[in-house]
Enzyme design. Structure first.
Site, PDB file in Angstrom:
ATOM      1  N   HIS A  96      -7.737  -4.304  10.115  1.00  0.00           N
ATOM      2  CA  HIS A  96      -7.399  -3.992   8.731  1.00  0.00           C
ATOM      3  C   HIS A  96      -6.122  -4.702   8.307  1.00  0.00           C
ATOM      4  O   HIS A  96      -5.232  -4.968   9.110  1.00  0.00           O
ATOM      5  CB  HIS A  96      -7.296  -2.487   8.490  1.00  0.00           C
ATOM      6  CG  HIS A  96      -6.053  -1.832   9.016  1.00  0.00           C
ATOM      7  ND1 HIS A  96      -6.073  -0.921  10.050  1.00  0.00           N
ATOM      8  CD2 HIS A  96      -4.751  -1.938   8.655  1.00  0.00           C
ATOM      9  CE1 HIS A  96      -4.843  -0.511  10.294  1.00  0.00           C
ATOM     10  NE2 HIS A  96      -4.021  -1.113   9.461  1.00  0.00           N
ATOM     11  N   ASP A 153       0.823  -1.205   0.000  1.00  0.00           N
ATOM     12  CA  ASP A 153       0.000   0.000   0.000  1.00  0.00           C
ATOM     13  C   ASP A 153       0.857   1.255   0.000  1.00  0.00           C
ATOM     14  O   ASP A 153       2.082   1.196   0.100  1.00  0.00           O
ATOM     15  CB  ASP A 153      -0.955   0.006   1.204  1.00  0.00           C
ATOM     16  CG  ASP A 153      -0.237  -0.292   2.518  1.00  0.00           C
ATOM     17  OD1 ASP A 153       0.944   0.071   2.667  1.00  0.00           O
ATOM     18  OD2 ASP A 153      -0.852  -0.897   3.411  1.00  0.00           O
ATOM     19  N   GLU A 172      -9.827  -1.293   5.294  1.00  0.00           N
ATOM     20  CA  GLU A 172     -10.423  -0.985   6.582  1.00  0.00           C
ATOM     21  C   GLU A 172     -11.705  -1.796   6.802  1.00  0.00           C
ATOM     22  O   GLU A 172     -12.249  -2.385   5.860  1.00  0.00           O
ATOM     23  CB  GLU A 172     -10.743   0.514   6.655  1.00  0.00           C
ATOM     24  CG  GLU A 172      -9.537   1.437   6.512  1.00  0.00           C
ATOM     25  CD  GLU A 172      -8.732   1.542   7.800  1.00  0.00           C
ATOM     26  OE1 GLU A 172      -8.932   0.727   8.717  1.00  0.00           O
ATOM     27  OE2 GLU A 172      -7.884   2.447   7.889  1.00  0.00           O
ATOM     28  N   ASN A 222      -8.033  -2.732  14.456  1.00  0.00           N
ATOM     29  CA  ASN A 222      -9.420  -2.855  13.994  1.00  0.00           C
ATOM     30  C   ASN A 222      -9.578  -3.962  12.958  1.00  0.00           C
ATOM     31  O   ASN A 222     -10.631  -4.114  12.353  1.00  0.00           O
ATOM     32  CB  ASN A 222      -9.922  -1.521  13.431  1.00  0.00           C
ATOM     33  CG  ASN A 222      -9.143  -1.050  12.214  1.00  0.00           C
ATOM     34  OD1 ASN A 222      -8.193  -1.702  11.777  1.00  0.00           O
ATOM     35  ND2 ASN A 222      -9.524   0.094  11.668  1.00  0.00           N
TER      36      ASN A 222
END
Length: 240
Positions: free
Chosen positions: A137, A67, A142, A135
């Site tokens: 991801h 990314d 996400e 979380n």
């Protein structure tokens, strides 16, 4: 799924580096996807150490990155591209033409995504290295990201911005978007190596490995991959 638990972060980094190094020794023209973030810094250091100790040949390796932040150039010290080059790739004998990274500065981000997908279509990934956010991801995929997406632009969650705030100086300075390889593409990799360290990752690791498979916890889809290795330190594994 293989789950490997090490007593310390350093032991985890060494074990993960051995996995990467073995892949390159067995298949010198391997295609690897590298991930940024705090979790992989030690891994990168140990890859370089083993490269020097064993004289491993990386000249035929094809390296991709997972990314990049939208709006950050490869020369920006906070960009994923800069950090992965600085931490690991610049210290190996990999050819510059064999390094591929998403273009977070592209004027046409959708086109940049399509071009990155086209590159990956020509280079099947042998080993995908992943970290995981608190979380759930993976990359910048996400919570709520649909599993069928390929490389795409994603708005970063507020929780992700909070986790990156220390690195950028404050949450407000964290870029609002990231360009990321999608879950569809991650799952196309021949092997996946998922790393997690520390107590802060213990709960999400339990949910991702043993919980319901749901887009609300993107990493949970990794349960379906036939060749997944999860490497944890004791703290990250304490809820398993």
């Amino acid at each position: 799924m293989r789950i490997i638990v090490k007593d310390t972060e350093q032991e985890l980094d060494i074990a993960a580096a051995l996995e990467v190094t073995k892949q390159v020794i067995v298949k010198p023209d391997s295609v690897l996807t590298f991930a940024g973030g705090q979790t992989t810094i030690g891994l990168h250091q140990e890859i370089v150490n083993l490269y020097k100790q064993w004289n491993v040949d990386y000249s035929e390796l094809k390296a991709f990155t997972l990314d990049e932040y939208v709006g950050l150039s490869p020369e920006d010290h906070k960009s994923v591209s800069f950090r992965i080059r600085n931490q690991v790739l610049n210290h190996l004998n990999i050819k510059s033409g064999n390094i591929h990274m998403p273009d977070g500065m592209a004027e046409d981000l959708d086109k940049a995504c399509r071009e990155y997908n086209a590159l990956l279509d020509r280079h099947a990934v042998d080993l995908e290295i992943l970290g995981i956010g608190t979380n759930g991801h993976i990359g910048f995929n996400e919570p709520g990201t649909e599993f069928h997406l390929d490389t795409h632009v994603k708005d970063l969650a507020s929780r992700t911005a909070e986790m990156k705030a220390g690195f950028f100086g404050s949450a407000d300075r964290v870029p609002k978007q990231g360009l990321t390889v999608g879950i569809k593409r991650i799952m196309m990799s021949k092997q996946i190596l998922l790393l997690a360290k520390g107590k802060s990752k213990a709960e999400i690791i339990k949910k991702a490995i043993y919980g319901q498979i749901t887009p609300e916890i993107p990493a949970s889809v990794l349960q379906l991959h036939p060749f997944l290795t999860v490497m944890l330190d004791k703290e990250a594994a304490e809820m398993l």
